[in-house]
Design an enzyme around this catalytic site. Structure first.
Site, mmCIF file in Angstrom:
data_model
loop_
_atom_site.group_PDB
_atom_site.id
_atom_site.type_symbol
_atom_site.label_atom_id
_atom_site.label_comp_id
_atom_site.label_asym_id
_atom_site.label_seq_id
_atom_site.Cartn_x
_atom_site.Cartn_y
_atom_site.Cartn_z
ATOM 1 N N PRO A 245 0.790 -1.227 0.000
ATOM 2 C CA PRO A 245 0.000 0.000 0.000
ATOM 3 C C PRO A 245 0.824 1.280 0.000
ATOM 4 C CG PRO A 245 -0.117 -1.095 2.132
ATOM 5 C CD PRO A 245 0.536 -2.062 1.190
ATOM 6 N N ASN A 246 0.316 2.235 -0.751
ATOM 7 C CA ASN A 246 0.858 3.595 -0.854
ATOM 8 C C ASN A 246 2.156 3.692 -1.651
ATOM 9 O OD1 ASN A 246 -1.226 4.903 0.741
ATOM 10 N ND2 ASN A 246 -0.342 3.847 2.484
ATOM 11 N N ARG B 173 4.737 11.043 -2.424
ATOM 12 C CA ARG B 173 4.536 10.736 -1.017
ATOM 13 C C ARG B 173 5.795 11.027 -0.198
ATOM 14 N NH1 ARG B 173 4.602 4.599 1.263
ATOM 15 N NH2 ARG B 173 3.929 5.150 3.347
ATOM 16 N N TYR C 82 11.037 9.116 1.400
ATOM 17 C CA TYR C 82 11.098 8.072 0.371
ATOM 18 C C TYR C 82 11.799 8.497 -0.921
ATOM 19 C CZ TYR C 82 7.756 5.933 3.539
ATOM 20 O OH TYR C 82 7.158 5.401 4.650
ATOM 21 N N ASN D 108 7.879 -5.534 -0.417
ATOM 22 C CA ASN D 108 7.766 -4.372 0.470
ATOM 23 C C ASN D 108 6.291 -4.208 0.779
ATOM 24 O OD1 ASN D 108 7.650 -1.966 1.801
ATOM 25 N ND2 ASN D 108 8.880 -0.820 0.310
ATOM 26 N N ALA E 168 2.900 -0.387 5.167
ATOM 27 C CA ALA E 168 2.421 -0.400 6.555
ATOM 28 C C ALA E 168 1.903 -1.769 6.994
ATOM 29 C CB ALA E 168 1.337 0.654 6.735
ATOM 30 N N GLU F 221 12.276 -9.488 2.487
ATOM 31 C CA GLU F 221 11.502 -8.274 2.798
ATOM 32 C C GLU F 221 12.406 -7.051 2.623
ATOM 33 O OE1 GLU F 221 8.793 -8.209 6.166
ATOM 34 O OE2 GLU F 221 9.748 -6.371 6.877
ATOM 35 N N HIS G 259 12.608 -2.550 2.616
ATOM 36 C CA HIS G 259 12.012 -1.240 2.901
ATOM 37 C C HIS G 259 12.939 -0.161 2.381
ATOM 38 C CE1 HIS G 259 8.913 -3.019 5.331
ATOM 39 N NE2 HIS G 259 9.849 -3.796 5.862
ATOM 40 N N ARG H 128 12.732 4.916 12.724
ATOM 41 C CA ARG H 128 11.549 5.775 12.599
ATOM 42 C C ARG H 128 10.638 5.610 13.824
ATOM 43 N NH1 ARG H 128 8.980 5.226 6.857
ATOM 44 N NH2 ARG H 128 7.871 7.046 7.658
HETATM 45 C C1 DQA Z 1 8.033 1.304 4.029
HETATM 46 C C2 DQA Z 1 8.058 1.581 5.536
HETATM 47 C C3 DQA Z 1 6.671 1.438 6.156
HETATM 48 O O1 DQA Z 1 6.722 1.736 7.542
HETATM 49 C C4 DQA Z 1 5.709 2.392 5.490
HETATM 50 O O2 DQA Z 1 4.407 2.208 6.024
HETATM 51 C C5 DQA Z 1 5.715 2.285 4.016
HETATM 52 C C6 DQA Z 1 6.997 2.165 3.328
HETATM 53 C C7 DQA Z 1 9.403 1.571 3.363
HETATM 54 O O3 DQA Z 1 9.615 1.097 2.262
HETATM 55 O O4 DQA Z 1 10.232 2.287 3.940
HETATM 56 O O5 DQA Z 1 4.686 2.350 3.361
HETATM 57 O O6 DQA Z 1 7.712 -0.067 3.824
#
Ligand code: DQA
Length: 143
Positions: free
Chosen positions: A9-10, A17, A22, A73, A76, A97, A99, A106
């Protein structure tokens, strides 16, 4: 070798964003870069993004029919989705995994990953390079 990159998501909003966290690379640019990196290593790579937990679960379930490994990835969902943790546990192909940001540096609620334990390991905090490091590892693992 055929690798699937899953973005949760996102992550479709990369570039817009929170660029201070990011960066300004869009998902399209990130995916194109990963495809190039894979090609240069003789590997096939597909990318997939969804904002929906159920769609992500279905994609994970079906992945072993087509792919040899997954880079994931979960955004959240990483921090609380037991359903995605269970989906990852269900399939036995290698999973890494990743990120973009360093989740351990964070907010406290981001420090925990409920999904990383279902993967070989986690790479966090290296921006787009987190994905490339995972790719390099998975290619090495297959040799
Ligand atoms: C993320 C880190 C997560 O905490 C966040 O909710 C994201 C992006 C990252 O790639 O740093 O959506 O997965």
């Amino acid at each position: 070798m055929n690798i699937l990159v899953i973005h949760g998501p996102n992550l479709n909003m990369l570039g817009v964003r929170e660029p201070e966290i990011y960066g300004d690379m869009t998902l399209e640019t990130l995916n194109a870069m990963l495809e190039r990196e894979a090609k240069s290593r003789g590997v096939e790579l597909d990318t997939y993004q969804s904002n929906s937990e159920g769609e992500l679960i279905s994609k994970i379930h079906h992945a072993p029919q087509v792919y040899d490994a997954i880079i994931i990835n979960l955004g959240a969902y990483t921090h609380y989705s037991i359903a995605l943790r269970d989906a990852l546990k269900t399939i036995t192909i290698p999973k890494v995994e990743v990120h973009l940001s360093n989740i351990h540096a964070r907010e406290e609620f981001r420090h925990q990953s409920v999904t990383a334990a279902s993967c070989i390991g986690q790479i966090s905090g290296f921006g787009a390079a987190s994905y490339i490091l995972a790719l390099i590892y998975l290619v090495e693992l297959s040799n």
